[in-house]
Design a protein around this motif. Structure first.
Motif, PDB file in Angstrom:
ATOM      1  N   SER A 123       0.851  17.595  -8.648  1.00 29.16           N
ATOM      2  CA  SER A 123       0.721  16.159  -8.354  1.00 29.16           C
ATOM      3  C   SER A 123       1.606  15.339  -9.279  1.00 29.16           C
ATOM      4  N   GLY A 124       1.821  14.070  -8.912  1.00 28.72           N
ATOM      5  CA  GLY A 124       2.728  13.201  -9.633  1.00 28.72           C
ATOM      6  C   GLY A 124       2.413  13.017 -11.101  1.00 28.72           C
ATOM      7  N   SER A 125       1.154  13.137 -11.480  1.00 31.28           N
ATOM      8  CA  SER A 125       0.786  12.947 -12.884  1.00 31.28           C
ATOM      9  C   SER A 125       1.359  14.034 -13.787  1.00 31.28           C
ATOM     10  N   MET A 126       1.872  15.115 -13.202  1.00 30.04           N
ATOM     11  CA  MET A 126       2.496  16.172 -13.994  1.00 30.04           C
ATOM     12  C   MET A 126       3.929  15.821 -14.399  1.00 30.04           C
ATOM     13  N   GLY A 127       4.506  14.747 -13.817  1.00 27.71           N
ATOM     14  CA  GLY A 127       5.873  14.458 -14.229  1.00 27.71           C
ATOM     15  C   GLY A 127       6.608  13.391 -13.458  1.00 27.71           C
ATOM     16  N   LYS A 128       5.894  12.565 -12.699  1.00 29.11           N
ATOM     17  CA  LYS A 128       6.565  11.566 -11.872  1.00 29.11           C
ATOM     18  C   LYS A 128       7.262  10.494 -12.688  1.00 29.11           C
ATOM     19  N   GLY A 129       6.717  10.199 -13.853  1.00 31.81           N
ATOM     20  CA  GLY A 129       7.336   9.208 -14.721  1.00 31.81           C
ATOM     21  C   GLY A 129       6.943   7.783 -14.422  1.00 31.81           C
ATOM     22  N   ASP A 130       5.974   7.566 -13.530  1.00 27.50           N
ATOM     23  CA  ASP A 130       5.535   6.205 -13.227  1.00 27.50           C
ATOM     24  C   ASP A 130       4.708   5.615 -14.357  1.00 27.50           C
ATOM     25  N   ASP A 168       9.742  12.220  -4.913  1.00 27.32           N
ATOM     26  CA  ASP A 168       9.380  13.475  -4.246  1.00 27.32           C
ATOM     27  C   ASP A 168       8.050  14.055  -4.739  1.00 27.32           C
ATOM     28  N   TRP A 169       7.484  13.475  -5.789  1.00 22.90           N
ATOM     29  CA  TRP A 169       6.217  14.000  -6.301  1.00 22.90           C
ATOM     30  C   TRP A 169       5.096  13.736  -5.302  1.00 22.90           C
ATOM     31  N   ARG A 170       4.190  14.675  -5.209  1.00 18.81           N
ATOM     32  CA  ARG A 170       3.062  14.566  -4.285  1.00 18.81           C
ATOM     33  C   ARG A 170       1.925  13.790  -4.926  1.00 18.81           C
ATOM     34  N   GLY A 171       1.113  13.152  -4.089  1.00 24.94           N
ATOM     35  CA  GLY A 171       0.012  12.347  -4.597  1.00 24.94           C
ATOM     36  C   GLY A 171      -1.336  12.969  -4.311  1.00 24.94           C
ATOM     37  N   GLY A 172      -2.279  12.732  -5.217  1.00 24.15           N
ATOM     38  CA  GLY A 172      -3.647  13.208  -5.022  1.00 24.15           C
ATOM     39  C   GLY A 172      -3.920  14.530  -5.714  1.00 24.15           C
ATOM     40  N   THR A 173      -5.208  14.779  -5.959  1.00 24.67           N
ATOM     41  CA  THR A 173      -5.646  16.028  -6.593  1.00 24.67           C
ATOM     42  C   THR A 173      -6.862  16.555  -5.832  1.00 24.67           C
ATOM     43  N   PRO A 174      -6.645  17.212  -4.690  1.00 25.75           N
ATOM     44  CA  PRO A 174      -7.757  17.659  -3.827  1.00 25.75           C
ATOM     45  C   PRO A 174      -8.377  18.971  -4.317  1.00 25.75           C
ATOM     46  N   THR A 175      -8.889  18.949  -5.536  1.00 24.49           N
ATOM     47  CA  THR A 175      -9.316  20.182  -6.196  1.00 24.49           C
ATOM     48  C   THR A 175     -10.399  20.923  -5.426  1.00 24.49           C
ATOM     49  N   SER A 176     -11.366  20.203  -4.888  1.00 31.91           N
ATOM     50  CA  SER A 176     -12.455  20.873  -4.173  1.00 31.91           C
ATOM     51  C   SER A 176     -11.934  21.605  -2.939  1.00 31.91           C
ATOM     52  N   TRP A 177     -11.005  20.981  -2.228  1.00 28.37           N
ATOM     53  CA  TRP A 177     -10.448  21.635  -1.042  1.00 28.37           C
ATOM     54  C   TRP A 177      -9.649  22.865  -1.429  1.00 28.37           C
ATOM     55  N   VAL A 178      -8.962  22.779  -2.552  1.00 26.18           N
ATOM     56  CA  VAL A 178      -8.189  23.923  -3.050  1.00 26.18           C
ATOM     57  C   VAL A 178      -9.120  25.077  -3.409  1.00 26.18           C
TER      58      VAL A 178
END
Length: 390
Positions: free
Chosen positions: A92-99, A176-186
Motif C-alpha cells: 500500500s501507499g504508506s510503504m513509500g508513496k511519499g504523500d 502508481d501506489w495502491r490504496g487501502g489495507t484489506p488485511t482481513s480479506w487477505v
C-alpha cells in the motif's frame, strides 16, 4: 514463537535396525534388549546415526525371527514434515508513496524489500517452500477470492522468482501506489489457499503477514483488527500459525503509531507477539527485518517426521523404537519417550493407539531448531524398548 538465533532448513533422518517380527505380536517383552547395530554390532548396541546408510537387505545381528532368519539391520529414508510459508506482503501507499513525510520509500519500502529478497534467495532457506501474495490488489481488493491465488505460487527456496515478482509490482511513480489495507480479506484468502493446497501437499503451513498499518479501506465493520484477530484464530484452529512483521513509521514529528496493535493478531495466531521493525535508518531496518524472517524460519522448522514403512517382510511395532539425537560429530544421545512430554528432551507419537508420526516435544524441538549440526536417527529395535500407553 521462539526467537532462535540460527535456522535449520531440513533434517535428514535415518531409520535403522527395523524390528524383526514378520507377524503382529512377535517380539520380546517390554524392557528387553537394545537394537542391533547398523554396522553389524552385537545386540544391545545403539543404531547408527549416520545419514544414508545401508539400504534394505544389509546385514546385521540380532534375535531370530519366526522365518528362521536373524534380525538384520535395515535402513529406510525419512525426513521432517515439509514447511510452507505463505507470505502476505503489504504494498500500500504508506510503504513509500511519499504523500507524507513518514511514507518515505527510502526509509520503508527499499530496506524492507532488500531484506525480503535476501531471505528468499538465501541458501540457508533451503528446505522451505514459500508463496507470496501482494495486497491490496488493483481490482476487487475487498474480496476473499482475490487473494486465493498467490502472485508467486508455492516455490522451493532459495529462488529468484520472488525478487522478480517484487520488482514487477514496485510502483514507478507516486501515482502508481495502491490504496487501502484489506488485511482481513487477505487473511481469509490466504487461509483458503492453504486449505486447498495442503489437501494436495500435506505439511506444516504458516502465514507470514508483513504490513505497516492497520486494516482500512474496506467495510469498516469487517476489516478491523478484531476481524483479523478472528481470522488468525480460525487459521490456528486448523493448525496454521500466523506470524506478523510490523513495519513502523519513521520516528518523525506527527508520525502515527500504526503497528502496536498488531500484537493481537500474532497472539491470536499462536506466535505470541508481532515482530515490530523500526525505520529511520535504512541499514538498520534491513538488518532488523532480515533478523525477523530468520527467527520465523528457525521457529518454522518442523518437529514432526513420518514413520517410514517397514521393509518387505517386516512389520512395525510401536514399542520397538528408539530416537537418537546427534550434534555434529558428538556421540549420539538416545532421547526418552514420553507421550505426555513431561520429560525433558523427549519425543512422543502423534496417536499412541495407531501412530503414524514421531513428534519431538517442545524442549527437543527447540534444540533441533537451534542446531545447524543436528541429525536424528530412529532405531527400530528387535525387542521392546519403550512402553506406549493404551
Amino acid at each position: 514463537m521462539r526467537l532462535l538465533p540460527v535456522a535449520m532448513s531440513v533434517l535428514s533422518v535415518a531409520v535403522v535396525g527395523l524390528g524383526c517380527g514378520s507377524s503382529p505380536g512377535d517380539g520380546g517383552g517390554a524392557g528387553g534388549g537394545g537394537a542391533a547395530s547398523a554396522s553389524g554390532g552385537s545386540s544391545g548396541d545403539g543404531g547408527s546415526p549416520d545419514i544414508g546408510g545401508p539400504g534394505p537387505g544389509s546385514s546385521g545381528t540380532g534375535d531370530g525371527n519366526p522365518t528362521g532368519g536373524t534380525c538384520a539391520s535395515q535402513t529406510a529414508a525419512a525426513s521432517l514434515q515439509p514447511v510452507y510459508l505463505a507470505f502476505a506482503f503489504d504494498v500500500s501507499g504508506s510503504m513509500g508513496k511519499g504523500d507524507k513525510d513518514w511514507h518515505d520509500k527510502a526509509l520503508k519500502w527499499d530496506p524492507v524489500v532488500d531484506a525480503t529478497k535476501q531471505f528468499f534467495a538465501d541458501p540457508g532457506s533451503e528446505g522451505l517452500t514459500a508463496s507470496l501474495t501482494f495486497f491490496p490488489a488493483d481490482d476487487d481488493k475487498c474480496s476473499t477470492d482475490t487473494y486465493t491465488t498467490p502472485d508467486v505460487p508455492p516455490t522451493p527456496l532459495p529462488s529468484d522468482a520472488f525478487a522478480e515478482a517484487i520488482d514487477e509490482v514496485e510502483p514507478e511513480t507516486s501515482d502508481d501506489w495502491r490504496g487501502g489495507t484489506p488485511t482481513s480479506w487477505v487473511m481469509r484468502g490466504t487461509s483458503a489457499f492453504i486449505e486447498a493446497q495442503r489437501e494436495q501437499t500435506p505439511g506444516k503451513y504458516a502465514i507470514v503477514l508483513v504490513t505497516d498499518g492497520y486494516p482500512q479501506g474496506c467495510d469498516d465493520d469487517s476489516d478491523t483488527i478484531d476481524a483479523v484477530v478472528a481470522d488468525a484464530q480460525e487459521a490456528l484452529a486448523s493448525n496454521v500459525l500466523t506470524y506478523v512483521i510490523g513495519v513502523a513509521n519513521p520516528p518523525l514529528p506527527d508520525a502515527p503509531d500504526t503497528v502496536s496493535s498488531l500484537d493481537k493478531i500474532a497472539a491470536a495466531g499462536g506466535t505470541e507477539k508481532a515482530v515490530l521493525i523500526d525505520t529511520g535508518d535504512p541499514s538498520q531496518t534491513t538488518a532488523a527485518f532480515k533478523a525477523a524472517v530468520e527467527r520465523i524460519r528457525s521457529a518454522s522448522v518442523s518437529c514432526t517426521l513420518g514413520i517410514p514403512p517397514a521393509p518387505d517382510g517386516r512389520t512395525f511395532d510401536k514399542e520397538k523404537v528408539r530416537v537418537n539425537y546427534t550434534s555434529g560429530s558428538n556421540t549420539p544421545t538416545s532421547l526418552p519417550y514420553d507421550q505426555s512430554c513431561a520429560t525433558a528432551d523427549a519425543w512422543r507419537y502423534d496417536e499412541p493407539a495407531n501412530p503414524t508420526q514421531i513428534v519431538l516435544c517442545d524442549g527437543t524441538c527447540a534444540a533441533v531448531q537451534a542446531d545447524l549440526a543436528a541429525a536424528l536417527s530412529v532405531d527400530f529395535t528387535c525387542e521392546s524398548v519403550i512402553e506406549v500407553p493404551l
